[in-house]
Design a protein around this motif. Structure first.
Motif, PDB file in Angstrom:
ATOM      1  N   LYS A 243       0.809  -1.220   0.000  1.00  0.00           N
ATOM      2  CA  LYS A 243       0.000   0.000   0.000  1.00  0.00           C
ATOM      3  C   LYS A 243       0.847   1.277   0.000  1.00  0.00           C
ATOM      4  CE  LYS A 243      -4.179  -1.838   2.231  1.00  0.00           C
ATOM      5  NZ  LYS A 243      -5.090  -1.710   3.404  1.00  0.00           N
ATOM      6  N   THR A 244       1.977   1.237   0.698  1.00  0.00           N
ATOM      7  CA  THR A 244       2.800   2.443   0.818  1.00  0.00           C
ATOM      8  C   THR A 244       3.838   2.567  -0.279  1.00  0.00           C
ATOM      9  OG1 THR A 244       4.439   1.348   2.236  1.00  0.00           O
ATOM     10  CG2 THR A 244       2.546   2.375   3.333  1.00  0.00           C
ATOM     11  N   GLY A 245       4.132   1.454  -0.959  1.00  0.00           N
ATOM     12  CA  GLY A 245       5.175   1.475  -1.967  1.00  0.00           C
ATOM     13  C   GLY A 245       6.571   1.444  -1.380  1.00  0.00           C
ATOM     14  N   ALA A 246       6.682   1.165  -0.074  1.00  0.00           N
ATOM     15  CA  ALA A 246       7.986   1.112   0.584  1.00  0.00           C
ATOM     16  C   ALA A 246       8.759  -0.118   0.125  1.00  0.00           C
ATOM     17  CB  ALA A 246       7.808   1.079   2.106  1.00  0.00           C
ATOM     18  N   LYS A 247      10.091   0.003   0.076  1.00  0.00           N
ATOM     19  CA  LYS A 247      10.931  -1.108  -0.362  1.00  0.00           C
ATOM     20  C   LYS A 247      11.208  -2.095   0.771  1.00  0.00           C
ATOM     21  CE  LYS A 247      13.388   1.485  -3.969  1.00  0.00           C
ATOM     22  NZ  LYS A 247      12.726   2.778  -3.775  1.00  0.00           N
ATOM     23  N   ASN A 248      11.224  -1.592   2.001  1.00  0.00           N
ATOM     24  CA  ASN A 248      11.548  -2.436   3.146  1.00  0.00           C
ATOM     25  C   ASN A 248      11.049  -1.760   4.421  1.00  0.00           C
ATOM     26  OD1 ASN A 248      13.363  -0.333   3.514  1.00  0.00           O
ATOM     27  ND2 ASN A 248      15.151  -1.516   2.946  1.00  0.00           N
ATOM     28  N   THR A 249      11.455  -2.298   5.560  1.00  0.00           N
ATOM     29  CA  THR A 249      11.006  -1.741   6.830  1.00  0.00           C
ATOM     30  C   THR A 249      11.446  -0.294   7.008  1.00  0.00           C
ATOM     31  OG1 THR A 249      11.096  -3.939   7.816  1.00  0.00           O
ATOM     32  CG2 THR A 249      11.000  -2.092   9.331  1.00  0.00           C
ATOM     33  N   ALA A 250      12.648   0.022   6.521  1.00  0.00           N
ATOM     34  CA  ALA A 250      13.123   1.398   6.600  1.00  0.00           C
ATOM     35  C   ALA A 250      12.146   2.342   5.901  1.00  0.00           C
ATOM     36  CB  ALA A 250      14.513   1.514   5.970  1.00  0.00           C
ATOM     37  N   GLY A 251      11.663   1.922   4.748  1.00  0.00           N
ATOM     38  CA  GLY A 251      10.695   2.728   4.017  1.00  0.00           C
ATOM     39  C   GLY A 251       9.387   2.879   4.766  1.00  0.00           C
ATOM     40  N   LEU A 252       8.975   1.836   5.480  1.00  0.00           N
ATOM     41  CA  LEU A 252       7.749   1.918   6.284  1.00  0.00           C
ATOM     42  C   LEU A 252       7.899   2.936   7.408  1.00  0.00           C
ATOM     43  CD1 LEU A 252       6.653  -1.830   6.608  1.00  0.00           C
ATOM     44  CD2 LEU A 252       5.652  -0.059   5.152  1.00  0.00           C
ATOM     45  N   VAL A 253       9.059   2.926   8.059  1.00  0.00           N
ATOM     46  CA  VAL A 253       9.302   3.891   9.136  1.00  0.00           C
ATOM     47  C   VAL A 253       9.307   5.308   8.575  1.00  0.00           C
ATOM     48  CG1 VAL A 253      10.945   4.654  10.901  1.00  0.00           C
ATOM     49  CG2 VAL A 253      10.587   2.207  10.498  1.00  0.00           C
ATOM     50  N   LEU A 254       9.958   5.478   7.441  1.00  0.00           N
ATOM     51  CA  LEU A 254       9.978   6.791   6.789  1.00  0.00           C
ATOM     52  C   LEU A 254       8.566   7.239   6.447  1.00  0.00           C
ATOM     53  CD1 LEU A 254      11.542   9.105   5.459  1.00  0.00           C
ATOM     54  CD2 LEU A 254      11.732   7.694   3.411  1.00  0.00           C
ATOM     55  N   PHE A 255       7.764   6.346   5.903  1.00  0.00           N
ATOM     56  CA  PHE A 255       6.376   6.658   5.549  1.00  0.00           C
ATOM     57  C   PHE A 255       5.594   7.084   6.786  1.00  0.00           C
ATOM     58  CE2 PHE A 255       1.944   5.390   5.341  1.00  0.00           C
ATOM     59  CZ  PHE A 255       1.516   5.940   4.148  1.00  0.00           C
ATOM     60  N   ALA A 256       5.760   6.339   7.867  1.00  0.00           N
ATOM     61  CA  ALA A 256       5.013   6.635   9.096  1.00  0.00           C
ATOM     62  C   ALA A 256       5.352   8.017   9.639  1.00  0.00           C
ATOM     63  CB  ALA A 256       5.298   5.563  10.152  1.00  0.00           C
ATOM     64  N   ILE A 257       6.627   8.372   9.583  1.00  0.00           N
ATOM     65  CA  ILE A 257       7.051   9.679  10.086  1.00  0.00           C
ATOM     66  C   ILE A 257       6.578  10.796   9.164  1.00  0.00           C
ATOM     67  CG2 ILE A 257       9.076  11.124  10.543  1.00  0.00           C
ATOM     68  CD1 ILE A 257      10.495   8.608  11.525  1.00  0.00           C
ATOM     69  N   LYS A 258       6.719  10.590   7.861  1.00  0.00           N
ATOM     70  CA  LYS A 258       6.309  11.620   6.903  1.00  0.00           C
ATOM     71  C   LYS A 258       4.820  11.928   7.004  1.00  0.00           C
ATOM     72  CE  LYS A 258       7.715  11.227   2.661  1.00  0.00           C
ATOM     73  NZ  LYS A 258       8.061  10.599   1.358  1.00  0.00           N
ATOM     74  N   HIS A 259       4.022  10.913   7.354  1.00  0.00           N
ATOM     75  CA  HIS A 259       2.579  11.087   7.407  1.00  0.00           C
ATOM     76  C   HIS A 259       2.037  11.185   8.835  1.00  0.00           C
ATOM     77  CE1 HIS A 259       1.952  10.572   3.082  1.00  0.00           C
ATOM     78  NE2 HIS A 259       2.896   9.662   3.133  1.00  0.00           N
ATOM     79  N   TRP A 260       2.951  11.461   9.768  1.00  0.00           N
ATOM     80  CA  TRP A 260       2.552  11.724  11.149  1.00  0.00           C
ATOM     81  C   TRP A 260       1.800  10.564  11.801  1.00  0.00           C
ATOM     82  CZ3 TRP A 260       4.222  15.996  13.808  1.00  0.00           C
ATOM     83  CH2 TRP A 260       4.826  17.001  13.047  1.00  0.00           C
ATOM     84  N   LEU A 261       2.128   9.362  11.433  1.00  0.00           N
ATOM     85  CA  LEU A 261       1.565   8.201  12.112  1.00  0.00           C
ATOM     86  C   LEU A 261       2.393   7.853  13.339  1.00  0.00           C
ATOM     87  CD1 LEU A 261       0.707   5.959   9.028  1.00  0.00           C
ATOM     88  CD2 LEU A 261      -0.860   7.315  10.419  1.00  0.00           C
ATOM     89  N   VAL A 262       3.572   8.438  13.434  1.00  0.00           N
ATOM     90  CA  VAL A 262       4.420   8.258  14.606  1.00  0.00           C
ATOM     91  C   VAL A 262       5.284   9.513  14.761  1.00  0.00           C
ATOM     92  CG1 VAL A 262       6.290   7.156  13.310  1.00  0.00           C
ATOM     93  CG2 VAL A 262       6.042   6.686  15.740  1.00  0.00           C
ATOM     94  N   ASP A 263       5.578   9.856  15.993  1.00  0.00           N
ATOM     95  CA  ASP A 263       6.423  11.024  16.281  1.00  0.00           C
ATOM     96  C   ASP A 263       7.880  10.550  16.339  1.00  0.00           C
ATOM     97  OD1 ASP A 263       7.800  13.188  17.302  1.00  0.00           O
ATOM     98  OD2 ASP A 263       6.261  13.703  18.766  1.00  0.00           O
ATOM     99  N   PRO A 264       8.776  11.126  15.512  1.00  0.00           N
ATOM    100  CA  PRO A 264      10.181  10.687  15.540  1.00  0.00           C
ATOM    101  C   PRO A 264      10.836  10.874  16.902  1.00  0.00           C
ATOM    102  CG  PRO A 264       9.952  12.706  14.272  1.00  0.00           C
ATOM    103  CD  PRO A 264       8.560  12.194  14.525  1.00  0.00           C
TER     104      PRO A 264
END
Length: 221
Positions: free
Chosen positions: A196-217
């Motif tokens: 769904k996110t188009g992320a390549k790996n877990t790193a991409g998922l974390v980046l996605f979550a931070i960019k979209h405010w699903l988690v606070d860095p």
């Protein structure tokens, strides 16, 4: 045994890293290269393929960025940890976009190198202060997005829960225990998140979550 490849054109630094890494328990350097092309040629015939590659960003013939792209095409299961003297946020965030699994400065302590290797093996991604600084810089430059206006609105409540736990660096087993689900179910949610996110790996998922405010860095370390 965790098998390591290292590519760095500075012979003294590379040999020093090999010596340090070979002192870690159950971790062994099995391949050395002085540039990205030599690394790729060696990986093509390696049997078995290394588990993790420590990759210098600035190398002749083929640099770390281009080597990363080609490794993803030819060896998608190989985890990549970048070694670099560059600390600018743009370098870090760009490489995370490319799908690297970790980013280390060359002056880190040996114990952080070991921690990064073990973490990317267990959890697919190692993030540290360099990563968080890059993410904060991105957030400061961008307007906060509403979840109903972008991809996060397509995620289920359970997928968001799994994503938030991934960001906290929990393993699949730990997430399964936390949510009272099977590890197979957690892997299914992770695969859905990647699609769904188009992320390549877990790193991409974390980046996605931070960019979209699903988690606070600020909550990640």
């Amino acid at each position: 045994m965790i098998r390591i490849a290292i590519a760095d054109d500075q012979l003294l630094f590379r040999r020093g890293m090999v010596s340090i890494i070979n002192q870690f328990s159950d971790i062994e350097v099995v391949l050395e290269a002085d540039n990205g092309q030599v690394l790729l040629d060696a990986l093509a015939v390696a049997d078995p393929t290394p588990d993790v590659v420590l990759l210098d960003l600035s190398m002749p013939v083929l640099n770390g960025v281009e080597t990363t792209r080609l490794i993803h095409q030819r060896h998608p299961g190989l985890r990549i940890i970048i070694l670099s003297v560059y600390g600018e946020d743009r370098f870090v965030s760009h490489l995370i976009d490319l799908g690297v699994n970790g980013y280390l400065f060359k002056n880190v302590e040996p114990r952080e190198v070991e921690q990064a290797i073990r973490t990317v093996m267990e959890q697919d991604f190692y993030f540290n202060q360099a990563f968080l600084n890059a993410m904060r810089s991105r957030i400061n430059k961008k307007t906060r997005l509403l979840l109903t206006d972008d991809i996060p609105s397509l995620l289920t409540i359970r997928e968001k829960e799994v994503l938030q736990l991934i960001c906290k660096q929990l393993t699949a087993q730990e997430i399964a225990d936390t949510l009272s689900l099977s590890t197979r179910t957690i892997e299914g949610h992770r695969n859905n998140l990647l699609e769904k996110t188009g992320a390549k790996n877990t790193a991409g998922l974390v980046l996605f979550a931070i960019k979209h405010w699903l988690v606070d860095p600020n909550d990640l370390i």
